[in-house]
Each structure stands twice: as C-alpha cells, then as structure tokens.
Enzyme design. Structure first.
Site, PDB file in Angstrom:
ATOM      1  N   ARG A 121      -3.823  13.000 -18.449  1.00 35.25           N
ATOM      2  CA  ARG A 121      -3.047  13.591 -18.747  1.00 35.25           C
ATOM      3  C   ARG A 121      -3.732  13.579 -20.847  1.00 35.25           C
ATOM      4  O   ARG A 121      -3.773  14.274 -21.629  1.00 35.25           O
ATOM      5  CB  ARG A 121      -1.860  13.897 -19.162  1.00 35.25           C
ATOM      6  CG  ARG A 121      -1.393  12.138 -19.969  1.00 35.25           C
ATOM      7  CD  ARG A 121       0.442  12.569 -19.384  1.00 35.25           C
ATOM      8  NE  ARG A 121       0.899  11.933 -18.423  1.00 35.25           N
ATOM      9  CZ  ARG A 121       2.358  12.037 -17.519  1.00 35.25           C
ATOM     10  NH1 ARG A 121       3.652  12.605 -17.866  1.00 35.25           N
ATOM     11  NH2 ARG A 121       2.559  12.276 -15.932  1.00 35.25           N
ATOM     12  N   LYS A 153      -2.350  -0.537 -11.078  1.00 34.04           N
ATOM     13  CA  LYS A 153      -1.545  -0.196  -9.977  1.00 34.04           C
ATOM     14  C   LYS A 153      -1.694  -1.444  -8.332  1.00 34.04           C
ATOM     15  O   LYS A 153      -2.258  -2.076  -8.794  1.00 34.04           O
ATOM     16  CB  LYS A 153      -2.373   0.943  -8.967  1.00 34.04           C
ATOM     17  CG  LYS A 153      -2.530   2.537  -9.270  1.00 34.04           C
ATOM     18  CD  LYS A 153      -3.641   3.585  -8.471  1.00 34.04           C
ATOM     19  CE  LYS A 153      -3.537   4.756  -9.750  1.00 34.04           C
ATOM     20  NZ  LYS A 153      -2.156   5.558  -9.728  1.00 34.04           N
TER      21      LYS A 153
HETATM   22  N1  BES Z   1      -3.768   9.896 -10.139  1.00 32.31           N
HETATM   23  C1  BES Z   1      -2.354   9.427 -10.638  1.00 32.31           C
HETATM   24  C2  BES Z   1      -1.888  10.351  -9.427  1.00 32.31           C
HETATM   25  C3  BES Z   1      -2.206  10.425  -8.360  1.00 32.31           C
HETATM   26  C4  BES Z   1      -1.388   9.514  -7.648  1.00 32.31           C
HETATM   27  C5  BES Z   1      -2.667  10.808  -7.191  1.00 32.31           C
HETATM   28  C6  BES Z   1      -1.101   9.314  -5.993  1.00 32.31           C
HETATM   29  C7  BES Z   1      -3.013  11.050  -5.992  1.00 32.31           C
HETATM   30  C8  BES Z   1      -2.065   9.960  -5.161  1.00 32.31           C
HETATM   31  C9  BES Z   1      -2.579   9.726 -12.312  1.00 32.31           C
HETATM   32  O1  BES Z   1      -2.782   9.140 -12.824  1.00 32.31           O
HETATM   33  C10 BES Z   1      -0.669   8.411 -12.395  1.00 32.31           C
HETATM   34  O2  BES Z   1      -0.747   7.575 -12.034  1.00 32.31           O
HETATM   35  N2  BES Z   1      -0.002   9.419 -12.578  1.00 32.31           N
HETATM   36  C11 BES Z   1       0.956   8.120 -12.402  1.00 32.31           C
HETATM   37  C12 BES Z   1       2.095   9.228 -13.387  1.00 32.31           C
HETATM   38  C13 BES Z   1       3.155   7.787 -14.186  1.00 32.31           C
HETATM   39  C14 BES Z   1       2.680   6.380 -14.338  1.00 32.31           C
HETATM   40  C15 BES Z   1       3.893   8.898 -15.474  1.00 32.31           C
HETATM   41  C16 BES Z   1       2.215   7.884 -11.467  1.00 32.31           C
HETATM   42  O3  BES Z   1       1.737   9.673 -10.266  1.00 32.31           O
HETATM   43  O4  BES Z   1       2.797   7.760 -11.011  1.00 32.31           O
HETATM   44 MN    MN Z   2      -3.098   6.748 -13.084  1.00 33.20          MN
END
Ligand code: BES
Ligand code: MN
Ligand code: ZN
Length: 504
Positions: free
Chosen positions: A353, A278
């Site tokens: 997931r 990230k």
């Molecule tokens: N933990 C994050 C989701 C999240 C994002 C929670 C912002 C709270 C605030 C999750 O693991 C994630 O990174 N999801 C990705 C999925 C994508 C790579 C398909 C996302 O939502 O960008």
């Molecule tokens: Mn994630």
C-alpha cells in the site's frame, strides 16, 4: 553482487520463439500436425475422423462430458485426441479455452498440434472460437524452466482447421488469441523469474525492451528522481535494499482516444516483510511473485495496439524489493507520500500500500478518467477467496462492474468485497495522517481504504490478486506456480473501457 550465471537468465523467454499459429481449410500432413483434437458432443456420434464410434468410446469410459479426453492412434501415425464437449448449446468461450488446454496437456510431447473446428455447430462465432482455442493451447503449453526442460518439448506449431468460408474470420480470432496469450505469457515469465535476476532496475529494462514491439512509451524514474518527486512511499520501502527502486511509467496513446484509463501495479520484486520479517514458510517462499500486479499490467499493455484499443492507457509500475537491513524502515517511522499525506509505518510487511499510494497519486495527477490498481496486497484476500478468485473494491460501481465483466470474459474471476468506510478509523494514527496497519480483521478492506486516500475522489477500483497470484496445481489453461493472473483481464478491461465520467 549478481553472479554472471544469474545475469544470463532471460526474464521474458516467451518473447523469443513463440509457437507458429496457422489457420487453414485442409488438414496438414502428420509431419506438421502430429496430434489432432476432435471435439465430441455428448449424445452425438463422434466425427468420422476419429475412426471409432460411441460404443467403442464408451469402452474407454468416454461419454463426451466436458473435458473428458482420450488419445487414440490413427492408422496414418497421428495422435487423435477425442475431446468431450458436453451438450453443444452450453459451450462458451471459457469452455473452449479449457478444452483446448486439456487437449494440449493430453499430448505433452507433441510439438505440432491441430484443432478441427469443422463439423461443430456451436453457439460461438468462429473468431471467438479460434481466439479461445489459441489461448487455451498456448497458455497450457507455456513453460518457464531454468534447466533442461523436463522432457516437455516446446510447442512449435498450432494449426486451426476450419471450413473454407470461415478461414478469414477464424484467422482474425486466432491472431487476437496470440496477442492475449503473449500478454499472459510475459506476465507469467516475469512473475516466475527469480528476484535475484529480476530487480526493479531489470524490470525497467524489460519494459524498455517490449515497448517498441508494442507501440508503447516508457519513462523510468530512479531513486534520485523519486526523491525530487516526493514519492516517500516507494523510497521508504526501498530503504532496506541494496538495489535501486524504479517507477516505470508506460503509456499507450492511440489517435483521438475515446477515454483515458490509469493503471497502477504493485511491483515488490521480493517481499521479505522488511524488519517485520516474514517467517520462512511456504508463503514467504513465493514472494518473488509480489510484483505480479506490475507484471500483469506490463503484459496487458503489450496487447493494446495490436487489438486496436481506442482508450489512452497510462500505467505506473511501482517497483522495489522490501528488505530488512541497517538502513531499512523502522516501526514508527513516518513517511511523506506524493500527495503530502503522512503515514506512520507500524508494520513494514504492509509495504504494498505504501508503494501503491505514490503510483495512485501520479495517475490521478495525469488526469485519467478512472484508475484501476492491481496488487498482491493482502494474505486476507487469499484466506477469503482461495486461489480461484481475486477481490475487487472501488469507489465507482460502474468501474467495478467493468472490472468484474472483464474478469468473466478472461476467466480470471474477481468478486467484490464491501469498501466499508466504517473501518477507516482502524487506520488512525497518533502522530501522522494515518498508519499502514488496520486491525486484525477485514485486512483486505482496510488495505483498500488506505489506497482510497490517494485517489482524490476519481473513479477507482482496486484488484487484490494475493489470492490468485500463486497456483498450487496446473488445471486446464492455468499454470502451476506464479500465475501472472490479471493480464488477460486487463486486456479486456482496457479494450472495452468506457469512461465512467462521460458514461457509455
Ligand atoms: N505481499 C503480501 C501479501 C500476500 C500474502 C500475498 C500472502 C500473497 C500471499 C503483503 O505485502 C503483506 O505482507 N501483507 C500483510 C499485511 C499486514 C501486515 C497488514 C498481510 O497480508 O499479512
Ligand atoms: Mn508484505
Ligand atoms: Zn507484499
């Protein structure tokens, strides 16, 4: 590794010295109740205890509208807090909870508070009223602060003053409020606790610590056991970490259960994104809260026995952090999940997931009547709903409705998104049964479609709390920071659970 100072942080300080909650028919002396809330109904003269009248309140800009608040000194040395209630017939438990929180925040340096329920003729039973007051005050005054405490002393006592005939009923409601507020406080504590302190292993220890207090059984599964169990999702995500994963099974077993509810929580103790790292932005900085689903479930489980929940509940908390390293998952790697499904990892940041898949398989294997999962799963959910509302999707409309209603009662609102199976092909892979990445759009829906593959057709609902897990401001009973959202919703869901298989 973890320094001595880090190890001394208590991940669940709310368990230690909870405020005392009393219900009585006489107003305690100033020494035991330094601030008193006096509800004022719009258009009616204020109760005599306020020692004022409508026109004097109007001078202060106070009309009795909901959540208006004015603090007045009383000759005896008590802070009198006039609280606007609005029109009496429109008062419900959500408003009472909000009002109680507004009161508790209006006198932040008072450590002993009292709320008077007498003289109010409201469309709400005394026990529901008392429960909402206790929840509002305790949640508004909850703190997790690793330092001196910002000139905000801890609340030590809350007294509810009610007419003599209502003491018993109000006391029952107040006790319920203490139990639900404790559930929420535990989940907020855990969600706010720094990831350096709250590893997956430590989360397992916390579960073991709360279990005997709440009549729960806890079973912990470590890396080697997860290997034997074929939990390739949890193990895959854990591969980049120096810390072990923990699958935490928490069971509540009442005598002659009326149903069996399965719960699965996302317990990513820290989500760096892994190799799909990230950016170092605001949303990355809150990723210690990526275990809020697991925290909400653990908090909720602590309330079940005390509230007389008649359903058996089996929870799986899927705990690990998601880190980049030389041993981390690579893009294109294929994981073998618990039910034999193979998954091609095309983005290591879609890790939630992967761990949830194994947890869902195990809950289904336990023969639950229905399974509800709770996860900070997709940023798309936050963009869809903003921070007030969580998303829900599922395979069983009745179960989704139970989740929705529980959210309404708890004032932890959830709205349904369509589980549009036409998007399932976005998860197709060249080399495996599916990939963990959908297309650029409808990210919350494709994530849910991924999870559905592990539910074996049993009634299932998925609650995406990525939207509500972090709050930008404190408002009424809501705290700023990691919110623990979902704990009180789950308490309502479990205690009112009706198996969709047998019908009501
Ligand atoms: N933990 C994050 C989701 C999240 C994002 C929670 C912002 C709270 C605030 C999750 O693991 C994630 O990174 N999801 C990705 C999925 C994508 C790579 C398909 C996302 O939502 O960008
Ligand atoms: Mn994630
Ligand atoms: Zn995540």
């Amino acid at each position: 590794m973890s320094s001595r100072a880090t190890r001394e942080i208590d991940p669940v300080p709310s368990l230690r010295r909870p405020p005392e909650v009393l219900v009585t028919d006489t107003l305690p002396p100033v020494a035991d109740a330094a601030a008193l809330a006096v509800p004022v109904v719009a258009g009616e003269p204020p109760p005599s205890d306020l020692h004022t009248d409508t026109s004097q309140l109007a001078v202060l800009g106070f009309s009795g509208a909901p959540n208006e608040v004015v603090v007045l000194p009383d000759p005896g040395g008590r802070a009198l807090v006039a609280l606007g209630v609005g029109e009496a017939p429109s008062v419900d438990a959500c408003l009472v909870r909000d009002l109680a929180a507004t009161f508790a925040r209006a006198v932040p340096r008072h450590t002993t508070l009292a709320v008077e329920l007498s003289g109010t003729d409201l469309p709400l039973s005394p026990d529901d009223f008392a429960q909402a007051v206790v929840e509002g005050v305790l949640l508004a005054r909850w703190r997790f602060f690793l330092g001196a405490g910002k000139d905000e002393p801890r609340l030590t006592r809350l007294t509810l003053v009610v007419p003599p005939g209502l003491v018993e009923q109000a006391r029952a409601g107040a006790t319920r409020g203490e139990v639900t507020a404790r559930a929420a406080a535990i989940s907020r504590d855990l969600s706010n606790c720094p990831a350096a302190t709250l590893s997956a292993e430590r989360m397992g220890q916390v579960a073991e610590e709360v279990a005997p207090l709440a009549g729960l059984e806890v079973e912990l599964f470590d890396r080697q056991q997860l290997e034997e169990m074929g939990c390739g999702g949890i193990l895959g995500v854990n591969r980049g970490s120096v810390d072990e994963p923990r699958l935490i099974k928490v069971s509540y077993r009442p005598d002659s259960p009326t149903g069996h509810l399965g719960l699965v929580g996302k317990g990513i103790m820290y989500d760096s994104g892994g190799i799909s790292l990230k950016p170092s932005d605001e949303s990355h900085a809150q990723m210690k809260n990526d275990m809020t689903g697991a925290a909400a479930i653990l908090g909720a489980m602590t309330a079940l026995r005390d509230l007389g929940c008649t359903s058996a509940v089996t929870a799986y908390l899927c705990c690990t952090d998601n880190m980049p390293s030389g041993s981390a998952m690579k893009l294109g790697d294929v994981l073998h999940m618990r039910n034999g499904t193979t998954v091609e990892v095309l983005n290591t940041d879609a890790e939630g997931r992967l761990v949830m898949a194994d947890g869902l398989c195990l809950a289904v294997e336990d023969g639950v009547d229905a399974v509800v999962d709770v996860a900070t799963l997709t940023g798309a959910c936050l963009r869809t709903f903003g921070v007030d509302i969580a998303g829900v999707m599922g395979s069983d409309p009745g179960l989704v409705e139970q989740v929705r209603r529980a959210g309404d009662v708890a004032d932890e609102p959830v709205w349904e998104l369509p589980l549009h199976r036409g998007y399932r092909s976005q998860l197709d892979s060249q080399v495996a049964d599916m990939t963990n990445m959908g297309g650029p759009n409808a990210g919350s829906i494709t994530a849910a479609l991924f999870l559905e593959e592990f539910t074996d057709g049993i009634p299932w609902a998925h609650v995406d709390i990525a939207s509500t897990a972090q709050q930008p401001t404190e408002r009424t009973w809501r705290n700023k920071g990691a919110s623990g959202f979902g704990a009180r919703l789950l308490v309502e869901l479990a205690t009112r659970f009706e198996s969709p298989r047998t019908g009501p």
